[in-house]
Design an enzyme around this catalytic site. Structure first.
Site, PDB file in Angstrom:
ATOM      1  N   GLU A   1     -21.782  52.220   9.871  1.00 62.33           N
ATOM      2  CA  GLU A   1     -22.495  51.075   9.308  1.00 62.33           C
ATOM      3  C   GLU A   1     -21.895  49.881  10.017  1.00 62.33           C
ATOM      4  O   GLU A   1     -20.980  49.247   9.519  1.00 62.33           O
ATOM      5  CB  GLU A   1     -22.275  51.035   7.799  1.00 62.33           C
ATOM      6  CG  GLU A   1     -23.343  50.267   7.056  1.00 62.33           C
ATOM      7  CD  GLU A   1     -23.072  48.779   6.988  1.00 62.33           C
ATOM      8  OE1 GLU A   1     -22.968  48.145   8.065  1.00 62.33           O
ATOM      9  OE2 GLU A   1     -22.993  48.262   5.870  1.00 62.33           O
TER      10      GLU A   1
ATOM     11  N   GLU B   1     -22.719  43.009  15.925  1.00 62.64           N
ATOM     12  CA  GLU B   1     -21.328  43.385  15.678  1.00 62.64           C
ATOM     13  C   GLU B   1     -20.850  44.464  16.647  1.00 62.64           C
ATOM     14  O   GLU B   1     -19.829  45.107  16.405  1.00 62.64           O
ATOM     15  CB  GLU B   1     -21.149  43.819  14.220  1.00 62.64           C
ATOM     16  CG  GLU B   1     -20.962  42.606  13.331  1.00 62.64           C
ATOM     17  CD  GLU B   1     -20.994  42.882  11.836  1.00 62.64           C
ATOM     18  OE1 GLU B   1     -20.849  44.059  11.436  1.00 62.64           O
ATOM     19  OE2 GLU B   1     -21.195  41.923  11.086  1.00 62.64           O
TER      20      GLU B   1
HETATM   21  N1  SAH Z   1     -18.393  51.846   6.216  1.00 64.14           N
HETATM   22  C1  SAH Z   1     -18.098  50.864   5.196  1.00 64.14           C
HETATM   23  C2  SAH Z   1     -17.740  49.495   5.787  1.00 64.14           C
HETATM   24  C3  SAH Z   1     -18.738  48.938   6.760  1.00 64.14           C
HETATM   25  S1  SAH Z   1     -18.263  47.362   7.393  1.00 64.14           S
HETATM   26  C4  SAH Z   1     -19.254  50.775   4.243  1.00 64.14           C
HETATM   27  O1  SAH Z   1     -20.337  51.175   4.635  1.00 64.14           O
HETATM   28  O2  SAH Z   1     -19.097  50.294   3.120  1.00 64.14           O
HETATM   29  C5  SAH Z   1     -17.874  47.748   9.032  1.00 64.14           C
HETATM   30  C6  SAH Z   1     -16.386  48.018   9.269  1.00 64.14           C
HETATM   31  O3  SAH Z   1     -16.274  48.568  10.573  1.00 64.14           O
HETATM   32  C7  SAH Z   1     -15.482  46.828   9.245  1.00 64.14           C
HETATM   33  O4  SAH Z   1     -14.425  47.093   8.358  1.00 64.14           O
HETATM   34  C8  SAH Z   1     -14.970  46.677  10.685  1.00 64.14           C
HETATM   35  O5  SAH Z   1     -13.624  46.247  10.721  1.00 64.14           O
HETATM   36  C9  SAH Z   1     -15.097  48.083  11.220  1.00 64.14           C
HETATM   37  N2  SAH Z   1     -15.382  48.287  12.656  1.00 64.14           N
HETATM   38  C10 SAH Z   1     -16.391  47.722  13.367  1.00 64.14           C
HETATM   39  N3  SAH Z   1     -16.456  48.240  14.620  1.00 64.14           N
HETATM   40  C11 SAH Z   1     -15.465  49.156  14.706  1.00 64.14           C
HETATM   41  C12 SAH Z   1     -15.025  50.039  15.737  1.00 64.14           C
HETATM   42  N4  SAH Z   1     -15.657  50.090  16.905  1.00 64.14           N
HETATM   43  N5  SAH Z   1     -13.966  50.836  15.475  1.00 64.14           N
HETATM   44  C13 SAH Z   1     -13.343  50.790  14.279  1.00 64.14           C
HETATM   45  N6  SAH Z   1     -13.719  49.983  13.262  1.00 64.14           N
HETATM   46  C14 SAH Z   1     -14.768  49.187  13.460  1.00 64.14           C
END
Ligand code: SAH
Ligand code: ZN
Length: 689
Positions: free
Chosen positions: A144, A153
């Site tokens: 996500e 993002e």
């Molecule tokens: N999966 C959770 C949070 C989604 S928010 C949910 O659905 O509730 C997205 C998160 O991904 C954030 O905490 C961000 O720090 C992390 N993130 C984004 N890109 C990333 C990457 N390439 N590797 C590791 N973490 C990542």
């Protein structure tokens, strides 16, 4: 470790770098994060769960072990869903350290420690192999990583890398695919966020019109996304010129390419009009069949289905490089170009030679050439285009200006100097103290409007103003909107008062200051939805995420005194529970006092509802009888519906606990205390419910 945080000082109007402890940054990040909002997004959570269950079953049906890779696990929610759905093992990747720590705790508390391994790395750093972070490649990819623009993002490069190194060929992906939709519209309101409309000034010697130059007219503007709560845009504010069209899709179960590319669709307008704006949103199909669909479509697309409110995913407004008149039924082609992180649009009249057309549609991302888009952001364009607001300023300037007026304007990117000049002030000077490097509007418009040398720019900060800057004359009229680009909260524009104080010795004894005063107003409200972003979630789809709630609470309380936060309330409906109340006044005819300005009082809750917080805004009293509000514009008294200034952010102070008022006969009162610290320019506040 120490970090330095940039923050504008409202008493000097300039940026200052404050040393903060190592915890500061991450508390800010957590407190202002969208995690709470995501956990409250029921529609999203339910659909992810359905999609994950379906993917795990498909893998199991093939007789394989279900190995999940969850990139960006946050609280660990999606991995816990996978583990509950029967996945054999989950690798939960999270780059943000405090979140990875929280995920470990949450996973443990929910009893999944043996099934979920939290890895505190960026996914591109993750290794696979017997000694690696992952024993083997995964066959289910869950993520996500989307923002309102879908790819902003970095979802594309992350997927590209994951398919190359972290997952098996033919893996299942949740979501399976994303599709971006577009609709062509005409909207004076949204177009006014990109373009300056001619400004009409009724002067003694006839009407004068300030016309933006052609570079500004034809400028593509900036590449940054404009994301808004489109559901708050009334249908009377735009006119749809096309049907909703699928622009492009990304299949996340196959290798993904992040390199720049273009997509093109044919369009036939359903109505003639001026094509100005492309509205866009996306949906995600959680499974290949498309039966589990999570959509960001605005209210008019599927009027019958219930809308899920969310703030972490909204809708996008793209501005076409130029306004294009289009005819109903005419053949058009719309091009979406994207790089790794952003999207922009172009519209062409269809031509016979398709190939030739293809060559010139893939243009680079928009770059502002006119400089106006660097000077004014989108809400500021909207504000300057607000004719009724401009009329208030013209009316009040006309009252105070005389032909021999020596006028100094202190505000960022303001048109007031031009208005004062058109209205006949003998000498007009301007200052942009908080951003001396900013272009001056009259310079940008000089050519078309014959303004060169009419208005003098003073490139000094107010405290360094010298008599020579003013040709040894005294200022007879000091004006300001006031507006400063560095202001975050409404009262930060009180910097005008500090600037006025700094130039005191240059003011004539009978100087007129416009605005003559300002006032801070406050009202208790019940939010329709915004309360969610600061409200604990507790149990999310059966998983205990209270560790996250506590973490957010700690971060919010990190500073002893809680702070108000800026929100543009036209996007976040609320109902007033009290009368609006004037709580503090600031007299610009006098200098800033040494002592603090404090007030205490109580406000009665007059309506049934939940008190989520207080809204605060400024009103500027231009003259004795002309005021402009940067907050409440109208209040409908039966229901308490509020109309907010559409160009400004208001201050919102969320109460730490919510009270429900029931009875009107014996209204509950909320006690408040406010303190404007004249040394810092900040307002501290406290409420007792
Ligand atoms: N999966 C959770 C949070 C989604 S928010 C949910 O659905 O509730 C997205 C998160 O991904 C954030 O905490 C961000 O720090 C992390 N993130 C984004 N890109 C990333 C990457 N390439 N590797 C590791 N973490 C990542
Ligand atoms: Zn520009």
């Amino acid at each position: 470790m120490k970090t330095f945080c940039g923050r504008a000082n409202p008493t000097t109007g300039s940026m200052e770098w404050l040393e903060e402890g190592e915890d500061y940054d991450y508390h800010q990040e957590i407190a202002r994060s969208r995690y709470a909002d995501m956990l409250h997004d029921k529609d999203r959570n339910v659909k992810y769960y359905q999609g994950i269950r379906a993917a795990v079953s498909r893998v199991k049906e093939r007789g394989e072990k279900a190995i999940v890779l969850d990139i960006g696990t946050g609280t660990g929610l999606l991995s816990m869903m996978a583990a509950s759905a029967g996945a054999d093992f989950c690798y939960a990747i999270e780059v943000f350290k405090p979140m990875a720590n929280a995920a470990v705790k949450i996973v443990e508390k929910n009893g999944f420690s043996d099934k979920i391994k939290v890895i505190n790395k960026h996914s591109t750093e993750v290794t696979v192999g017997p000694d690696g972070d992952m024993q083997c490649r995964a066959n289910i990819l869950v993520t996500e990583l989307f923002d309102t623009e879908l790819i902003g993002e970095g979802a594309l490069p992350t997927y590209e890398h994951a398919h190359k190194y972290l997952v098996q060929e033919g893996c299942e992906a949740v979501p399976h695919r994303a599709t971006v939709y577009v609709q062509l519209v005409e909207s004076r309101r949204m177009w006014s966020w990109k373009k300056l409309f001619p400004v009409h000034v009724e002067a003694e010697d006839g009407e004068k019109i300030l016309v933006p130059p052609s570079e500004m007219e034809n400028c593509p503007g900036l590449p940054s996304v404009c994301d808004i709560q489109l559901n708050q845009m009334p249908s009377s504010d735009f006119s749809t010129l096309s049907d909703v069209v699928k622009m492009f899709s990304v299949d996340f179960s196959k290798p993904v390419q992040s390199a720049s590319t273009c997509y093109r669709v044919q369009l036939e307008p359903v109505k003639s009009g001026k094509a100005q704006i492309v509205l866009s949103w996306w949906d995600i199909d959680m499974d290949p069949s498309g039966m589990i669909n999570c959509s960001m479509a605005p209210y008019w697309v599927k009027p019958t289905s219930a809308l899920q409110w969310r703030d972490h995913w909204m809708q996008c407004v793209y501005f076409l490089p130029r306004e294009e008149p289009v005819l109903q039924g005419e053949k058009l082609s719309l091009t979406a170009c994207r790089d790794e992180y952003s999207v922009w649009y172009n519209l062409q009249k269809a031509r016979a030679d398709e190939e030739e057309q293809k060559a010139d549609v893939c243009v680079g991302s928009p770059v502002c050439r006119c400089r106006a888009h660097l000077l004014w952001n989108r809400p500021r364009f909207g504000e300057l285009n607000d004719q009724s607001r401009t009329r208030q300023y013209i009316k009040s300037l006309r009252k105070v200006l005389k032909t021999d007026s020596i006028c100094l304007c202190i505000s960022d990117g303001s048109l007031l100097p031009v208005l004062a000049h058109y209205l006949g002030a003998k000498q007009v000077q301007c200052m942009q103290p908080s951003r001396i490097d900013l272009y001056h509007p009259h310079k940008l418009m000089a050519g078309t409007n014959n303004l060169e040398d009419k208005i003098k720019i003073i490139e000094a900060r107010p405290e360094l103003l010298k008599p020579s800057h003013l040709e040894d004359k005294k200022i007879s009229v000091l004006v300001g909107e006031p507006f400063f680009t560095t202001s975050l909260l409404p009262w930060h524009n009180l910097y005008f008062w500090y600037a006025r104080t700094a130039v005191s010795s240059h003011l004539a004894s009978n100087v007129t200051v416009l605005p003559q005063s300002a006032s801070l107003h406050m009202m208790i409200v019940e939010f329709q939805d915004l309360w969610r972003i600061r409200s604990p979630c507790g149990i999310c789809e059966g998983f205990d995420v209270r560790t996250m709630d506590d973490m957010i609470k700690d971060s919010l309380n990190f500073r002893e005194s809680k702070e108000a936060e800026p929100h543009p309330l036209w996007e976040y409906p609320c109902k007033s529970l009290s009368e609006p109340q004037e709580v503090l006044t600031f007299d610009f005819t006098k200098t800033v006092p040494e002592h603090c300005l404090s007030t205490e009082g109580s406000v009665k809750l007059l309506r049934k509802g939940k008190s989520h917080g207080a809204v605060l805004w400024m009103e500027y009293h231009l003259t004795a009888d002309i005021s402009v509000s940067t907050g409440l514009m109208q209040l409908s008294n039966e229901k308490g519906n509020c109309e907010w200034n559409p160009h400004c952010k208001q201050g919102v102070y969320f109460f730490s606990s919510v009270i429900e008022s029931e009875i009107l006969s014996d209204p509950t009162a909320v006690e408040y205390a406010m303190n404007f610290d004249t040394k810092t320019g900040e307002i501290a506040m406290d409420f007792k419910l």
